[in-house]
Write a protein that holds these residues in place. Sequence first.
Motif, PDB file in Angstrom:
ATOM      1  N   GLY A 257       0.808  -1.222   0.000  1.00  0.00           N
ATOM      2  CA  GLY A 257       0.000   0.000   0.000  1.00  0.00           C
ATOM      3  C   GLY A 257       0.841   1.272   0.000  1.00  0.00           C
ATOM      4  N   LEU A 258       0.239   2.350   0.466  1.00  0.00           N
ATOM      5  CA  LEU A 258       0.883   3.672   0.395  1.00  0.00           C
ATOM      6  C   LEU A 258       1.533   4.055   1.707  1.00  0.00           C
ATOM      7  N   HIS A 259       2.734   4.588   1.628  1.00  0.00           N
ATOM      8  CA  HIS A 259       3.440   5.107   2.795  1.00  0.00           C
ATOM      9  C   HIS A 259       4.516   6.054   2.275  1.00  0.00           C
ATOM     10  N   PRO A 260       4.759   7.169   2.975  1.00  0.00           N
ATOM     11  CA  PRO A 260       5.750   8.141   2.468  1.00  0.00           C
ATOM     12  C   PRO A 260       7.169   7.573   2.307  1.00  0.00           C
ATOM     13  N   ASN A 261       7.486   6.464   2.998  1.00  0.00           N
ATOM     14  CA  ASN A 261       8.824   5.872   2.869  1.00  0.00           C
ATOM     15  C   ASN A 261       8.844   4.638   1.971  1.00  0.00           C
ATOM     16  N   LEU A 262       7.792   4.503   1.150  1.00  0.00           N
ATOM     17  CA  LEU A 262       7.755   3.443   0.129  1.00  0.00           C
ATOM     18  C   LEU A 262       7.663   4.092  -1.247  1.00  0.00           C
ATOM     19  N   ILE A 263       8.200   3.406  -2.244  1.00  0.00           N
ATOM     20  CA  ILE A 263       8.072   3.889  -3.623  1.00  0.00           C
ATOM     21  C   ILE A 263       6.654   3.543  -4.085  1.00  0.00           C
ATOM     22  N   LYS A 264       5.918   4.532  -4.550  1.00  0.00           N
ATOM     23  CA  LYS A 264       4.503   4.325  -4.882  1.00  0.00           C
ATOM     24  C   LYS A 264       4.346   3.435  -6.119  1.00  0.00           C
ATOM     25  N   VAL A 265       3.448   2.449  -5.998  1.00  0.00           N
ATOM     26  CA  VAL A 265       3.089   1.602  -7.146  1.00  0.00           C
ATOM     27  C   VAL A 265       1.913   2.257  -7.862  1.00  0.00           C
ATOM     28  N   GLU A 266       2.088   2.565  -9.149  1.00  0.00           N
ATOM     29  CA  GLU A 266       1.006   3.182  -9.938  1.00  0.00           C
ATOM     30  C   GLU A 266       0.043   2.137 -10.488  1.00  0.00           C
ATOM     31  N   GLY A 267       0.560   0.960 -10.790  1.00  0.00           N
ATOM     32  CA  GLY A 267      -0.314  -0.084 -11.316  1.00  0.00           C
ATOM     33  C   GLY A 267       0.470  -1.288 -11.808  1.00  0.00           C
ATOM     34  N   LEU A 283       8.799   7.368 -10.441  1.00  0.00           N
ATOM     35  CA  LEU A 283      10.213   7.569 -10.737  1.00  0.00           C
ATOM     36  C   LEU A 283      10.831   8.308  -9.544  1.00  0.00           C
ATOM     37  N   ILE A 284      11.943   7.804  -9.067  1.00  0.00           N
ATOM     38  CA  ILE A 284      12.558   8.400  -7.870  1.00  0.00           C
ATOM     39  C   ILE A 284      13.452   9.563  -8.277  1.00  0.00           C
ATOM     40  N   ASP A 285      13.378  10.621  -7.494  1.00  0.00           N
ATOM     41  CA  ASP A 285      14.204  11.802  -7.746  1.00  0.00           C
ATOM     42  C   ASP A 285      15.689  11.413  -7.737  1.00  0.00           C
ATOM     43  N   PRO A 286      16.464  11.923  -8.707  1.00  0.00           N
ATOM     44  CA  PRO A 286      17.883  11.522  -8.806  1.00  0.00           C
ATOM     45  C   PRO A 286      18.742  11.935  -7.608  1.00  0.00           C
ATOM     46  N   SER A 287      18.193  12.769  -6.707  1.00  0.00           N
ATOM     47  CA  SER A 287      18.978  13.136  -5.518  1.00  0.00           C
ATOM     48  C   SER A 287      19.098  11.957  -4.532  1.00  0.00           C
ATOM     49  N   HIS A 343      21.437  -1.518   2.016  1.00  0.00           N
ATOM     50  CA  HIS A 343      21.537  -1.595   0.545  1.00  0.00           C
ATOM     51  C   HIS A 343      20.169  -1.570  -0.137  1.00  0.00           C
ATOM     52  N   ASN A 344      19.103  -1.729   0.658  1.00  0.00           N
ATOM     53  CA  ASN A 344      17.747  -1.625   0.098  1.00  0.00           C
ATOM     54  C   ASN A 344      17.070  -0.300   0.450  1.00  0.00           C
ATOM     55  N   ILE A 345      17.867   0.651   0.943  1.00  0.00           N
ATOM     56  CA  ILE A 345      17.324   1.959   1.311  1.00  0.00           C
ATOM     57  C   ILE A 345      17.947   3.038   0.433  1.00  0.00           C
ATOM     58  N   GLY A 356      13.099  -0.129  -0.389  1.00  0.00           N
ATOM     59  CA  GLY A 356      12.750  -0.829  -1.631  1.00  0.00           C
ATOM     60  C   GLY A 356      13.027  -2.318  -1.528  1.00  0.00           C
ATOM     61  N   ASP A 357      12.946  -2.991  -2.659  1.00  0.00           N
ATOM     62  CA  ASP A 357      13.266  -4.414  -2.830  1.00  0.00           C
ATOM     63  C   ASP A 357      12.498  -5.330  -1.879  1.00  0.00           C
TER      64      ASP A 357
END
Length: 433
Positions: A257-267, A283-287, A343-345, A356-357
């Motif tokens: 689901g949705l959480h500010p510390n997860l990468i959002k799934v669009e579909g 898409l994650i910001d390149p910073s 390594h997954n953050i 992630g991951d």
Amino acid sequence: MHTLDQLKAGQLAGIARLDLSCGLTEFPREIFELADSLEILNLSGNALSSLPDDLHRLPHLRVLFCSDNRFTELPASLGQCAKLSMIGFKANQISHVPAAALPPLLRWLILTDNRISQLPDELGKRPLLQKLMLAGNQLAHLPESLANCHNLELLRIASNRFSQLPEWLLTLPSLAWLAYAGNPVEMAVDVAGDDATPNIPWPELELAEVLGEGASGIIRKALWKPSGQPVAVKLYKGTITSDGSPLHEMQACIAAGLHPNLIKVEGRVVGHPDDQAALVMDLIDPSYRNLAALPSLASCTRDIYESGTRFSLEVALRMARGIASVAAHLHRHGITHGDLYGHNILWNAAGDCLLGDFGAASFHATADSVETRALQRIEVRAFGILLGELLERVEGQASDELVRLEKSCCQPDVLARPGFDEIETMLGSIQHH
């Protein structure tokens, strides 16, 4: 990669690591001429089905990789290698693991994607065992003797035949990273419906460059044409990875689901021409960049940080709060991440971070039970280790409260550790000075 010609011509004298992948059907005896120096031997991707009985004539051999070969049993000669501590025989046809094949210093054993239905009791008599990777086999039980492996930190038993998790497993004092998806024990759990996840037709996506590749798939940049929005598309491989099945990973990603510390799934993608499973994600910001690199052969279960990595206490605290918050969120949804690691953050300079991951994620019952609490607190130990890594890199003095929290999360008594709701509250009350 070395060649057989180089080996036979004596050009590799004195090397510590030998990599040979050239269709070998038998072990080249010339390897013994490297006995004085050889420590790491990689014979993956050949057609080998046996190793010589006198393998112990390589007295310095510490690491042996023989993945993607034709072994039907783990060679007994491994057990005679006095210094051998890491063994990898992924993706063979192994159905028999003799007790004699386990060397005394065994620390890291990879038998992913084989045909093993039973393991010898001897495995629990290897006190240094730290990492055990058994995903994609036919196991319904683990040897009870593993209860004695007090150094075991990472266990992968996804995609096997376990109808229950052994009680002793949930009390192992060092276990921090556990993956058991794709077993009957996990499939009995009701997974929250994902009807809310929209389907995105494949023709609506215009693929661009590759952004990254992991064990479970490839991530590419893409344009989502109807919205004109740039997105990331993760295309999943169908094969078993060391963590488990990529399709279970996809299911966990959606259920999170949705959480500010997860990468959002669009579909989820539908209508891929090869029926490949795929998700469309923000898409994650390149910073943002990876907090750490994967563990090395030497560090085994510990991430590798760049030598100059330093954080202010404020940034470290912000990351710790973010990860505790997202872990609490996952646990409330009946998901353990299974691979809570630097390594997954992804993080940025402000301390914003994304977990992630989901390759090692597993589902558990959300009702409060001893098993659920133990599964969640195994993951709390992983958080404690991560918190320790952040504190080691804090400029100046880390607060006593944070050091106490780290110790509390890593204590050997699994059920005495705090849960993530409690950790979140504790982190919220700590002021950075």
